[in-house]
Motif scaffolding. Structure first.
Motif, PDB file in Angstrom:
ATOM      1  N   ALA A  41       0.836  -1.209   0.000  1.00 58.72           N
ATOM      2  CA  ALA A  41       0.000   0.000   0.000  1.00 58.72           C
ATOM      3  C   ALA A  41       0.867   1.255   0.000  1.00 58.72           C
ATOM      4  CB  ALA A  41      -0.923  -0.012   1.214  1.00 58.72           C
ATOM      5  N   ASP A  42       1.907   1.258   0.829  1.00 55.97           N
ATOM      6  CA  ASP A  42       2.805   2.408   0.904  1.00 55.97           C
ATOM      7  C   ASP A  42       3.542   2.600  -0.418  1.00 55.97           C
ATOM      8  OD1 ASP A  42       4.070   4.535   2.471  1.00 55.97           O
ATOM      9  OD2 ASP A  42       5.888   3.316   2.351  1.00 55.97           O
ATOM     10  N   GLY A  43       4.026   1.512  -1.005  1.00 55.52           N
ATOM     11  CA  GLY A  43       4.736   1.611  -2.276  1.00 55.52           C
ATOM     12  C   GLY A  43       3.865   2.169  -3.387  1.00 55.52           C
ATOM     13  N   ALA A  44       2.606   1.754  -3.409  1.00 58.11           N
ATOM     14  CA  ALA A  44       1.692   2.268  -4.434  1.00 58.11           C
ATOM     15  C   ALA A  44       1.458   3.758  -4.255  1.00 58.11           C
ATOM     16  CB  ALA A  44       0.367   1.511  -4.361  1.00 58.11           C
ATOM     17  N   ALA A  45       1.297   4.202  -2.997  1.00 54.31           N
ATOM     18  CA  ALA A  45       1.081   5.623  -2.727  1.00 54.31           C
ATOM     19  C   ALA A  45       2.306   6.449  -3.108  1.00 54.31           C
ATOM     20  CB  ALA A  45       0.737   5.826  -1.249  1.00 54.31           C
ATOM     21  N   VAL A  46       3.494   5.961  -2.781  1.00 54.73           N
ATOM     22  CA  VAL A  46       4.738   6.678  -3.107  1.00 54.73           C
ATOM     23  C   VAL A  46       4.884   6.839  -4.612  1.00 54.73           C
ATOM     24  CG1 VAL A  46       7.254   6.536  -3.068  1.00 54.73           C
ATOM     25  CG2 VAL A  46       5.956   5.993  -1.007  1.00 54.73           C
ATOM     26  N   GLU A  47       4.681   5.757  -5.344  1.00 57.74           N
ATOM     27  CA  GLU A  47       4.832   5.792  -6.797  1.00 57.74           C
ATOM     28  C   GLU A  47       3.849   6.779  -7.422  1.00 57.74           C
ATOM     29  OE1 GLU A  47       5.917   4.916 -10.759  1.00 57.74           O
ATOM     30  OE2 GLU A  47       6.948   4.540  -8.855  1.00 57.74           O
ATOM     31  N   ALA A  48       2.593   6.722  -6.983  1.00 55.07           N
ATOM     32  CA  ALA A  48       1.577   7.608  -7.552  1.00 55.07           C
ATOM     33  C   ALA A  48       1.854   9.068  -7.209  1.00 55.07           C
ATOM     34  CB  ALA A  48       0.191   7.208  -7.047  1.00 55.07           C
TER      35      ALA A  48
END
Length: 328
Positions: A41-48
Motif C-alpha cells: 500500500a505504501d509503495g503504491a502511494a509513493v509511486e503515484a
C-alpha cells in the motif's frame, strides 16, 4: 509567496495541484485497503505521488520524506520534484497510516505540505514529543514543560468549561500509559488512536471533531506535517525532538544549526506561507475514505492555505479511463 497578485494566483493554483497529488496517492493506496499488505500500500502511494508531482509547477525539494536516499527509492529527503517553477520545500507522507490501510480501519491519509524554501524544519526520522490545541485560545495556554493536569486545567479555564468536558487524543502506546493515567486522574476523557497522529493533531484544531487537545510522542516528520496544517487553522503546537543516542543528535545538528534539544514552536516547524493537502484513504472523523467501483472512484480531501486561513473540503470524482496518473 509574497503579497503580489501573480503569487496569490500561483498559491491558489498550487493548492489545487496539491490536492491532485494527494488524490493520486490515495487512489493508488486504496487498491490495498484491507488486504493486510502495508508495504505494498505504501509503495503504491509513493509511486503515484511521485508521478503526480511531475505535473506540479514548482522546483521542489523533499525535506520531509520517506527517509534518506539509501533507505527510500522515491520521495527521499533531498529529492527534487516538480515540473519547474518557484523553489519550494516539500513535506510528504505518501501514506500516513500504512497499518490502518492494511487493516481497513479509520484515519489513513495521504498528506503533502508545501512552503517556500527554508521554511520547514529538516527533521530526522526520530520521535518527537508534541502537544497541540485549536484556534481562538490564549498564546501558550498549554506547554510541554507543564504537567498534564496543569495543561488541562489551563485549557479548561480558557475554554470556560470543566476539565471533565475535555477530550485528550493520543496514540495508544505503552510509552503514553502514565500520561493517560494523569489525564484521567485530572478528570478528562481520553480518545486513543492506533496510528496516524497527523489526523489526531489536526482533529484538535477542528471545532467539530470532539478533540480538545493532542498530547504524546510520535514521528518528527509527522510533527512537521501537522504543524503545517495548524499554521493554516490557527492552532497551537509545541514540540521537542526525542533522541535515543548521540548519533541522532549529531544527525539533527547537521540538518539545522540551532540547539536540537530546544522547545520548538509552531513556526520553528513550519514558517512562512504554507499550503497543506490531505486525502482520506480509509474513512475517519476528518475525511471520508476512497470509494471505488469499476473504473471509477470518489475521493474526499482537505486543502488549506495559511495566507488566507481558508479550509476547503473537496470531493473528487475520478474516471480511470481518462486519468493520466491513474495507477489502478
Amino acid at each position: 509567496m509574497s503579497g503580489s497578485r501573480p503569487y496569490q494566483t500561483t498559491d491558489r493554483n498550487l493548492a489545487l495541484e496539491l490536492v491532485r497529488v494527494t488524490e493520486a496517492a490515495a487512489v493508488a493506496a486504496s487498491r490495498w485497503t484491507g488486504r493486510g499488505q502495508k508495504n505494498e500500500a505504501d509503495g503504491a502511494a509513493v509511486e503515484a505521488m511521485r508521478l503526480a508531482f511531475d505535473q506540479v509547477g514548482i522546483d521542489g525539494t523533499v525535506v520531509i520524506g520517506e527517509g534518506e536516499m539509501d533507505e527510500a527509492p522515491m520521495l527521499y529527503i533531498g529529492e527534487k520534484v516538480g515540473a519547474g517553477g518557484p523553489a519550494m520545500d516539500i513535506a510528504v507522507d505518501p501514506l500516513e497510516g500504512t497499518s490502518l490501510t492494511a487493516k481497513n480501519v479509520p484515519n489513513a491519509l495521504t498528506v503533502v505540505a508545501l512552503a517556500e524554501a527554508g521554511n520547514f524544519l529538516h527533521a530526522p526520522d526520530i520521535y518527537m514529543d508534541k502537544i497541540a490545541v485549536g484556534p481562538g485560545l490564549p498564546e501558550g495556554v498549554v506547554s510541554l514543560d507543564a504537567s498534564v493536569g496543569a495543561n488541562l486545567r489551563e485549557l479548561a479555564k480558557a475554554k470556560k468549561v470543566e476539565v471533565s468536558d475535555l477530550t485528550v487524543c493520543t496514540l495508544e502506546r505503552e510509552r503514553h500509559e502514565d500520561m493517560i493515567a494523569q489525564a484521567r486522574e485530572a478528570g478528562a476523557r481520553v480518545a486513543l488512536i492506533s496510528d496516524g497522529d497527523v489526523a489526531g493533531i489536526i482533529a484538535a484544531a477542528m471545532p467539530d471533531s470532539g478533540v480538545d487537545i493532542f498530547i504524546g510522542s510520535g514521528g518528527a516528520p509527522e510533527g512537521v506535517l501537522a504543524a503545517a496544517a495548524l499554521r493554516c487553522t490557527g492552532g497551537q503546537l509545541q514540540a521537542r525532538l526525542l533522541f535515543e543516542n548521540d548519533e541522532q543528535v549529531a544527525r539533527a545538528q547537521t540538518m539545522h544549526a540551532a540547539d536540537p534539544r530546544r522547545l520548538l514552536s509552531l513556526t520553528d516547524l513550519a514558517a512562512g506561507d504554507v499550503l497543506f493537502s490531505a486525502t482520506g484513504v480509509t474513512g475517519g472523523p476528518l475525511l471520508r475514505g476512497v470509494r471505488r467501483w469499476g473504473d471509477r472512484a470518489i475521493t474526499h480531501s482537505i486543502v488549506m492555505r495559511s495566507k488566507s486561513g481558508t479550509v476547503r473540503f473537496i470531493e473528487g470524482h475520478h474516471n480511470f479511463a481518462t486519468k493520466t496518473w491513474s495507477p489502478v
